[in-house]
Design a protein around this motif. Structure first.
Motif, PDB file in Angstrom:
ATOM      1  N   TYR A  18       2.123 -11.524   3.351  1.00  0.00           N
ATOM      2  CA  TYR A  18       0.997 -10.900   4.044  1.00  0.00           C
ATOM      3  C   TYR A  18       1.121 -11.202   5.527  1.00  0.00           C
ATOM      4  CZ  TYR A  18      -1.909  -9.216   0.246  1.00  0.00           C
ATOM      5  OH  TYR A  18      -2.412  -8.485  -0.797  1.00  0.00           O
ATOM      6  N   VAL A  19       1.036 -10.158   6.347  1.00  0.00           N
ATOM      7  CA  VAL A  19       1.057 -10.313   7.794  1.00  0.00           C
ATOM      8  C   VAL A  19      -0.373 -10.393   8.312  1.00  0.00           C
ATOM      9  CG1 VAL A  19       1.732  -9.207   9.971  1.00  0.00           C
ATOM     10  CG2 VAL A  19       3.256  -9.081   7.971  1.00  0.00           C
ATOM     11  N   ILE A  36      -1.826  -5.665   5.741  1.00  0.00           N
ATOM     12  CA  ILE A  36      -0.468  -5.358   6.187  1.00  0.00           C
ATOM     13  C   ILE A  36       0.456  -6.344   5.480  1.00  0.00           C
ATOM     14  CG2 ILE A  36       1.110  -5.125   8.143  1.00  0.00           C
ATOM     15  CD1 ILE A  36      -1.233  -3.165   8.265  1.00  0.00           C
ATOM     16  N   ASN A  38       4.517  -7.382   4.609  1.00  0.00           N
ATOM     17  CA  ASN A  38       5.921  -7.233   4.980  1.00  0.00           C
ATOM     18  C   ASN A  38       6.770  -7.283   3.711  1.00  0.00           C
ATOM     19  OD1 ASN A  38       8.272  -7.013   6.446  1.00  0.00           O
ATOM     20  ND2 ASN A  38       8.369  -9.188   6.921  1.00  0.00           N
ATOM     21  N   THR A  40      10.264  -7.438   2.051  1.00  0.00           N
ATOM     22  CA  THR A  40      11.603  -7.870   2.467  1.00  0.00           C
ATOM     23  C   THR A  40      12.698  -7.512   1.472  1.00  0.00           C
ATOM     24  OG1 THR A  40      11.170 -10.051   1.539  1.00  0.00           O
ATOM     25  CG2 THR A  40      10.748  -9.758   3.899  1.00  0.00           C
ATOM     26  N   TYR A  60       3.932   3.147   4.780  1.00  0.00           N
ATOM     27  CA  TYR A  60       4.758   2.315   5.654  1.00  0.00           C
ATOM     28  C   TYR A  60       4.414   2.606   7.103  1.00  0.00           C
ATOM     29  CZ  TYR A  60       7.497   0.389   1.909  1.00  0.00           C
ATOM     30  OH  TYR A  60       7.880  -0.315   0.797  1.00  0.00           O
ATOM     31  N   LEU A  85       6.905  -2.886   7.013  1.00  0.00           N
ATOM     32  CA  LEU A  85       5.480  -3.197   6.958  1.00  0.00           C
ATOM     33  C   LEU A  85       4.739  -2.111   6.194  1.00  0.00           C
ATOM     34  CD1 LEU A  85       4.827  -4.458  10.593  1.00  0.00           C
ATOM     35  CD2 LEU A  85       5.206  -5.807   8.523  1.00  0.00           C
ATOM     36  N   ASN A  87       1.079  -0.766   4.927  1.00  0.00           N
ATOM     37  CA  ASN A  87      -0.358  -0.810   5.168  1.00  0.00           C
ATOM     38  C   ASN A  87      -1.051  -0.337   3.904  1.00  0.00           C
ATOM     39  OD1 ASN A  87      -3.016   0.268   5.741  1.00  0.00           O
ATOM     40  ND2 ASN A  87      -2.541   0.144   7.902  1.00  0.00           N
TER      41      ASN A  87
END
Length: 149
Positions: A18-19, A36, A38, A40, A60, A85, A87
């Motif tokens: 989580y960003v 948001i 991330n 990976t 995205y 990222l 959303n």
């Protein structure tokens, strides 16, 4: 849904972080949640608690590609199929209750969350103790730890 369930059973380690996790409450008591995440190492299944969502979307940030989203009654389930990222946003029209001039918001979040209250509102009882409270453009902003709020 079968594809998502198969991915859940085989995915042992999380390949996302989580960003940001923000909740905005407007003057009518409606809630907009914006997470948001991330991604990976896709594919990944993201599960986000949701409170009676009226509408929701996952896309995205870099290319606005939408991702499939399902609501199972308590959570939004998103299949993320590329890195970047993501959303995840939803609108809830039934997340607050009102008694006179007092509004109540009861939620549970899995991650640190910023709650943005309406302009000129005054928080009077916050549980658990917030990490911080500050004002931005006459709006209280409350940073909360994970858990019941």
């Amino acid at each position: 849904m079968i594809i998502i369930m198969a991915l859940i059973s085989f995915n042992i380690s999380k390949s996302f972080t989580y960003v940001e996790n923000n909740i905005y409450v407007d003057n009518a008591g409606d809630l907009i949640s914006v997470s948001i995440v991330n991604i990976t190492s896709p594919p990944e299944v993201i599960v986000i608690p949701a409170y009676q969502p009226s509408a929701y979307i996952a896309y995205y940030v870099n290319n606005y590609q939408t991702m499939p989203v399902d609501f199972n009654g308590t959570d939004l389930i998103v299949l993320a199929n590329e890195t970047g990222l993501l959303n995840v946003t939803y609108l809830s029209l039934a997340s607050t209750s009102k008694q006179g001039i007092i509004w109540t918001l009861n939620i549970s979040e899995n991650y640190y969350t910023k709650i943005f209250l309406p302009q000129n509102s005054i928080p009077i009882n916050i549980n658990p103790t917030p990490i911080s409270v500050y004002y931005s453009s006459n709006s209280p902003v409350i940073l909360m730890p994970p858990g019941k709020i």
